[in-house]
Scaffold this motif. Sequence first.
Motif, PDB file in Angstrom:
ATOM      1  N   PRO A 120       0.830  -1.201   0.000  1.00 31.23           N
ATOM      2  CA  PRO A 120       0.000   0.000   0.000  1.00 31.23           C
ATOM      3  C   PRO A 120       0.866   1.254   0.000  1.00 31.23           C
ATOM      4  O   PRO A 120       2.046   1.205   0.382  1.00 31.23           O
ATOM      5  CB  PRO A 120      -0.790  -0.126   1.304  1.00 31.23           C
ATOM      6  CG  PRO A 120       0.143  -0.861   2.217  1.00 31.23           C
ATOM      7  CD  PRO A 120       0.910  -1.820   1.335  1.00 31.23           C
ATOM      8  N   ASP A 121       0.308   2.366  -0.399  1.00 20.90           N
ATOM      9  CA  ASP A 121       1.007   3.647  -0.314  1.00 20.90           C
ATOM     10  C   ASP A 121       1.291   3.938   1.162  1.00 20.90           C
ATOM     11  O   ASP A 121       0.394   3.812   2.012  1.00 20.90           O
ATOM     12  CB  ASP A 121       0.137   4.756  -0.909  1.00 20.90           C
ATOM     13  CG  ASP A 121       0.880   6.066  -1.071  1.00 20.90           C
ATOM     14  OD1 ASP A 121       1.365   6.610  -0.055  1.00 20.90           O
ATOM     15  OD2 ASP A 121       0.977   6.559  -2.202  1.00 20.90           O
ATOM     16  N   PRO A 122       2.517   4.324   1.510  1.00 24.46           N
ATOM     17  CA  PRO A 122       2.826   4.595   2.922  1.00 24.46           C
ATOM     18  C   PRO A 122       1.958   5.681   3.540  1.00 24.46           C
ATOM     19  O   PRO A 122       1.783   5.706   4.764  1.00 24.46           O
ATOM     20  CB  PRO A 122       4.300   5.019   2.887  1.00 24.46           C
ATOM     21  CG  PRO A 122       4.847   4.408   1.643  1.00 24.46           C
ATOM     22  CD  PRO A 122       3.710   4.441   0.653  1.00 24.46           C
ATOM     23  N   ARG A 123       1.410   6.568   2.712  1.00 24.10           N
ATOM     24  CA  ARG A 123       0.566   7.641   3.252  1.00 24.10           C
ATOM     25  C   ARG A 123      -0.792   7.123   3.712  1.00 24.10           C
ATOM     26  O   ARG A 123      -1.483   7.803   4.488  1.00 24.10           O
ATOM     27  CB  ARG A 123       0.390   8.746   2.203  1.00 24.10           C
ATOM     28  CG  ARG A 123       1.658   9.526   1.917  1.00 24.10           C
ATOM     29  CD  ARG A 123       1.519  10.433   0.707  1.00 24.10           C
ATOM     30  NE  ARG A 123       1.452   9.658  -0.533  1.00 24.10           N
ATOM     31  CZ  ARG A 123       1.450  10.204  -1.750  1.00 24.10           C
ATOM     32  NH1 ARG A 123       1.487  11.538  -1.884  1.00 24.10           N
ATOM     33  NH2 ARG A 123       1.403   9.450  -2.831  1.00 24.10           N
ATOM     34  N   THR A 124      -1.177   5.963   3.235  1.00 20.46           N
ATOM     35  CA  THR A 124      -2.475   5.379   3.611  1.00 20.46           C
ATOM     36  C   THR A 124      -2.297   3.889   3.912  1.00 20.46           C
ATOM     37  O   THR A 124      -3.076   3.046   3.456  1.00 20.46           O
ATOM     38  CB  THR A 124      -3.509   5.582   2.484  1.00 20.46           C
ATOM     39  OG1 THR A 124      -2.937   5.125   1.242  1.00 20.46           O
ATOM     40  CG2 THR A 124      -3.889   7.045   2.347  1.00 20.46           C
ATOM     41  N   ALA A 125      -1.286   3.582   4.697  1.00 22.92           N
ATOM     42  CA  ALA A 125      -0.940   2.183   4.960  1.00 22.92           C
ATOM     43  C   ALA A 125      -2.019   1.447   5.747  1.00 22.92           C
ATOM     44  O   ALA A 125      -2.167   0.231   5.595  1.00 22.92           O
ATOM     45  CB  ALA A 125       0.387   2.119   5.717  1.00 22.92           C
ATOM     46  N   VAL A 126      -2.763   2.159   6.568  1.00 24.07           N
ATOM     47  CA  VAL A 126      -3.805   1.498   7.364  1.00 24.07           C
ATOM     48  C   VAL A 126      -5.044   1.255   6.501  1.00 24.07           C
ATOM     49  O   VAL A 126      -5.520   0.123   6.373  1.00 24.07           O
ATOM     50  CB  VAL A 126      -4.158   2.321   8.613  1.00 24.07           C
ATOM     51  CG1 VAL A 126      -5.268   1.630   9.408  1.00 24.07           C
ATOM     52  CG2 VAL A 126      -2.925   2.515   9.488  1.00 24.07           C
TER      53      VAL A 126
END
Length: 485
Positions: free
Chosen positions: A178-184
């Motif tokens: 996933p993109d680290p900015r929206t990992a959750v």
Amino acid sequence: MSLLDTHTWHGKILRSGWRESAGGTADAVAPATGEVLGSYGVASPDDVAEAARDAAAAQVEWAARRPEERAAVLRTAARLWEEHAAEVEGWIVKETGAIPPKAALETHIAAEECHEAAALPSYPAGDVLATNDDRWSFARRRPVGVVGVIAPFNFPLILSIRAVAPALALGNAVLLKPDPRTAVSGGIALARVFEEAGLPEGLLAVLPGDAAVGSALVEAPEVQVIAFTGSTAAGRAVGEACARHLKRAHLELGGNNALIVLEGADLDLAASAGAFGSFLHQGQICMTAGRHIVHESLYDAYVEALSGKARNLPVGDPATEQVALGPIIDATQLARIEKIVAASVEAGATVAAGGTTDGPFYSPTVLTDVTPEQPAWTDEIFGPVAPVLRFSTVDEAVALANDCQYGLSVGVLGPVGEAMGVADRLHSGKVHINEQTVMDEANAPFGGVKDSGNGSRIGGAQANIESFTETQWLTMRPTIAPYPF
């Protein structure tokens, strides 16, 4: 029970269970406020290599499972998205800066993707072929093995689950970056849902990380297919790397989508569609309406109506206020939006509405006096900016829409007969008559042409089966064939 309790995943990645990562940790941050929402593990290339080996081992047993067993996991996952929708949506609102209806759309489609995928294990798996020999001849579909999924920040849940769910359902293992900015929202949420749904350990790894992690994902010998969603520039690099390693790449890339408003279109409905298409989720959608092509008889009134909507759409923190637009994802993207608008104004465009920044927020913006050479017209802005250009003939409108490096989505508003003729002349992966450009359904093929990707590689049974399986030729005789040697 909390699905996303941070104690489960704090500082960890999912790789054959939750464990410490070799790449350290990073914070999940709310773009509207800078609030730290939690800490997740960051994968390293070594984590990817180990996850790929584990996935390949786990996949063999998973592919051998009865179809009903794999389907049951997907059905349970769908139910869990529904049961935990409010909690997941809360994370999407905070972590991505989405308004609640957009977050609700993500959890709804996540559930639908799993429902659709649950039918794939029992889908017909091949064909009986004609043959000139005394044998049976078959073409059968087999899982590819391990699938790599690289997903972006803007619709993090949808753009992950739409590849993860069908790949798993068809008997594959999945490595998700996933993109680290929206990992959750785009990674850990999927990990927890499938964990609770009973997916066997090792079949799904969630590996947030930088470009080096993405490269390791492509290069891992166990990974046979990469499903990538992101910018055209990054997609080219992924495609080139996959070609070197003789792997399939399914690329869904950028877009600079046209909304054509024909003579005779209902002005109020057209302006509403145009505002939704350009301003939803701050314009941070690959299908955003980035070019408004409006008939000269409606142009002035359309600009006025669209500008009125832009001025009256509230902007703020969707976690605490009832707003229509939230924050831009980060300072880098905000600066890019400002630069494109400023360059276009310098080249002669006029700001009819918006064009202002307040912290992480950019106001919904309408540009007039636009020419096809200005960056606001040629570039994918990925922000809430609606450039408007007039046309006089249908031929001119079609030429303007097609004169673009991208080919993802086009909306045509107006009389249906004329719109149908226009649709047949458009070079685009998706065309929507009397709807705006942003559209997605779990059972519909999704993809673009030209610089928007290499076709519809995701969505619907046929596209998913082609994407995540290989065709194997199988023959069978009643006894060993006689040979002349």
